[in-house]
Design a protein around this motif. Structure first.
Motif, PDB file in Angstrom:
ATOM      1  N   ASP A   1      98.785  29.107 107.141  1.00  0.00           N
ATOM      2  CA  ASP A   1      99.040  30.446 107.988  1.00  0.00           C
ATOM      3  C   ASP A   1      98.669  30.110 109.328  1.00  0.00           C
ATOM      4  OD1 ASP A   1      99.736  33.015 108.101  1.00  0.00           O
ATOM      5  OD2 ASP A   1      97.587  33.351 108.644  1.00  0.00           O
ATOM      6  N   GLY A   2      97.748  29.217 109.667  1.00  0.00           N
ATOM      7  CA  GLY A   2      97.591  28.810 111.022  1.00  0.00           C
ATOM      8  C   GLY A   2      98.643  28.078 111.765  1.00  0.00           C
ATOM      9  N   GLU A   3      99.355  27.101 110.835  1.00  0.00           N
ATOM     10  CA  GLU A   3     100.191  26.321 111.278  1.00  0.00           C
ATOM     11  C   GLU A   3     101.702  27.056 111.667  1.00  0.00           C
ATOM     12  OE1 GLU A   3     100.935  23.455 108.092  1.00  0.00           O
ATOM     13  OE2 GLU A   3      99.461  22.099 109.306  1.00  0.00           O
ATOM     14  N   GLU A   4     101.885  28.003 110.725  1.00  0.00           N
ATOM     15  CA  GLU A   4     102.899  28.927 111.070  1.00  0.00           C
ATOM     16  C   GLU A   4     102.670  29.666 112.415  1.00  0.00           C
ATOM     17  OE1 GLU A   4     103.545  31.518 107.695  1.00  0.00           O
ATOM     18  OE2 GLU A   4     103.915  29.857 106.345  1.00  0.00           O
ATOM     19  N   GLU A   5     101.331  30.121 112.645  1.00  0.00           N
ATOM     20  CA  GLU A   5     101.028  31.106 113.875  1.00  0.00           C
ATOM     21  C   GLU A   5     101.372  29.924 115.129  1.00  0.00           C
ATOM     22  OE1 GLU A   5     100.566  34.090 113.952  1.00  0.00           O
ATOM     23  OE2 GLU A   5     100.646  34.189 111.902  1.00  0.00           O
TER      24      GLU A   5
ATOM     25  N   VAL B   1      92.238  27.344 113.871  1.00  0.00           N
ATOM     26  CA  VAL B   1      91.318  26.351 113.868  1.00  0.00           C
ATOM     27  C   VAL B   1      91.359  25.165 112.721  1.00  0.00           C
ATOM     28  CG1 VAL B   1      88.774  25.680 114.029  1.00  0.00           C
ATOM     29  CG2 VAL B   1      89.813  27.547 115.242  1.00  0.00           C
ATOM     30  N   LEU B   2      91.683  25.803 111.569  1.00  0.00           N
ATOM     31  CA  LEU B   2      91.735  24.887 110.709  1.00  0.00           C
ATOM     32  C   LEU B   2      92.792  23.662 110.711  1.00  0.00           C
ATOM     33  CD1 LEU B   2      91.210  27.200 107.519  1.00  0.00           C
ATOM     34  CD2 LEU B   2      89.464  25.747 108.822  1.00  0.00           C
ATOM     35  N   PRO B   3      94.035  23.980 111.095  1.00  0.00           N
ATOM     36  CA  PRO B   3      94.840  22.943 111.394  1.00  0.00           C
ATOM     37  C   PRO B   3      94.382  21.757 112.311  1.00  0.00           C
ATOM     38  CG  PRO B   3      96.181  25.066 111.442  1.00  0.00           C
ATOM     39  CD  PRO B   3      94.609  25.174 111.324  1.00  0.00           C
ATOM     40  N   ILE B   4      93.595  22.353 113.461  1.00  0.00           N
ATOM     41  CA  ILE B   4      93.093  21.461 114.373  1.00  0.00           C
ATOM     42  C   ILE B   4      91.987  20.529 113.585  1.00  0.00           C
ATOM     43  CG2 ILE B   4      91.853  21.261 116.699  1.00  0.00           C
ATOM     44  CD1 ILE B   4      94.780  22.588 116.231  1.00  0.00           C
ATOM     45  N   MET B   5      91.260  21.074 112.703  1.00  0.00           N
ATOM     46  CA  MET B   5      90.121  20.445 112.077  1.00  0.00           C
ATOM     47  C   MET B   5      90.727  19.206 111.241  1.00  0.00           C
ATOM     48  SD  MET B   5      87.465  23.299 111.795  1.00  0.00           S
ATOM     49  CE  MET B   5      86.197  22.261 111.321  1.00  0.00           C
ATOM     50  N   GLN B   6      91.900  19.520 110.636  1.00  0.00           N
ATOM     51  CA  GLN B   6      92.801  18.365 110.082  1.00  0.00           C
ATOM     52  C   GLN B   6      93.354  17.293 110.876  1.00  0.00           C
ATOM     53  OE1 GLN B   6      94.310  19.669 106.217  1.00  0.00           O
ATOM     54  NE2 GLN B   6      96.189  18.589 106.514  1.00  0.00           N
ATOM     55  N   GLU B   7      94.125  17.694 111.858  1.00  0.00           N
ATOM     56  CA  GLU B   7      94.845  16.940 112.729  1.00  0.00           C
ATOM     57  C   GLU B   7      94.097  16.270 113.727  1.00  0.00           C
ATOM     58  OE1 GLU B   7      98.492  18.444 114.415  1.00  0.00           O
ATOM     59  OE2 GLU B   7      98.827  19.905 112.851  1.00  0.00           O
TER      60      GLU B   7
END
Length: 289
Positions: free
Chosen positions: A44-48, A118-124
């Motif tokens: 959902d964060g990636e979509e945003e 924030v979750l996509p950032i913590m993965q990438e």
């Protein structure tokens, strides 16, 4: 690994033969695993993060305007309920109205983005991903504040609201913005945690989403915690009325509450949520075996 087993591994559940109705019922009723919740919110964060600037701005302005229903609802209860010890607990149900409208309509609310983006950032873990997150934060927060000031102007300069409600709105606004730097900052941290918790629980809430949002946003008001966007409506009311100077509003209310919400939603809740799944192989959820 077969596609069926891989699919159920993604969801953190055991594979269930389609012809076994009893096992299928147990399977369907089981709770989502933390890894799956993490993945739902991350996607959902990636979509945003992929949304256009124009889309973010208009959605953020709409959220800033509709969050005023929290102030309005609370003021209506305070105005018309009898002055009794239990009134405080009941009137704070009105605070949930704005959050119900914004969250269930999937509009851009800044404090929701302290976990989803924030979750996509913590993965990438790249500078570009961090830049995209901060860009979205800036756009959404600015749009929320614009919407808050627009609706506050309508409250103050028009006859849209009954005059008997305005004293309660002023009382609420003075209380929200008058806590001081230190108190406003510390009371914003629990609010940031609670909003992030709502976002974390929504993927498995289904029909209970309404009551989930109602209960936990009521807790923000009943606990006398501070929220940057709802509080911006109250701040804007006093600024339009000339009862609060802009520099004082920014330094004593806006920045401390903003920092507290970010710390509560990101540095505390999101890091804890990420920590419980980081060793479970979050990349498995992207389809790797």
């Amino acid at each position: 690994m077969s596609p069926l087993i891989q699919k159920h591994k993604l969801y953190g559940r055991a594979s269930v033969p389609a012809e076994d109705p009893e096992e299928k019922t147990v399977h369907d009723a089981s709770a989502l695993s933390p890894r799956l919740i993490y993945e739902v919110i991350r996607r959902d964060g990636e979509e945003e993060l992929a949304r256009t600037k124009r889309s973010l701005i208009w959605s953020g302005i709409a959220a800033g305007m509709l969050i005023s229903l929290s102030v309005l609802g609370e003021a209506i209860f305070r105005t018309y309920l009898p002055d009794t010890p239990w009134r405080y607990l009941v009137e704070n149900l009105g605070y949930s109205l704005g959050f119900l409208a914004v969250i269930m309509a999937r509009m851009q609310l800044f404090t929701e983005n302290t976990i989803t983006t924030v979750l996509p950032i913590m993965q990438e873990r790249t500078w570009n991903a961090l830049y995209c997150m901060l860009r979205l934060w800036g756009i959404v927060l600015a749009a929320n504040v614009v919407g808050a000031f627009a609706i506050a102007a309508m409250f103050v300069f028009t006859s849209a609201l009954p005059p008997e409600i305005m004293p309660a709105i002023y009382d609420l606004s003075h209380h929200a913005t008058g806590m001081g730097v230190v108190e406003g900052f510390w009371r914003a941290i629990p609010a940031g945690i609670i909003v992030a918790l709502i976002v974390w629980m929504l993927p498995q809430a289904d029909e209970a989403a309404f009551f989930l949002i109602l209960t936990f946003t009521w807790l923000i008001a009943a606990g006398d915690f501070t929220h940057i966007v709802a509080g911006s409506v109250e701040m804007a009311v006093l600024i339009w009325e000339g009862q609060l100077e802009i520099p004082a509003a920014i330094l004593t209310f806006f920045l401390p509450v903003l920092a507290g919400n970010v710390i509560g939603g990101t540095l505390i809740f999101t890091l804890v949520a990420w920590g419980q799944v980081r060793d479970d192989g979050t990349r498995e959820m992207n389809g790797s075996s």
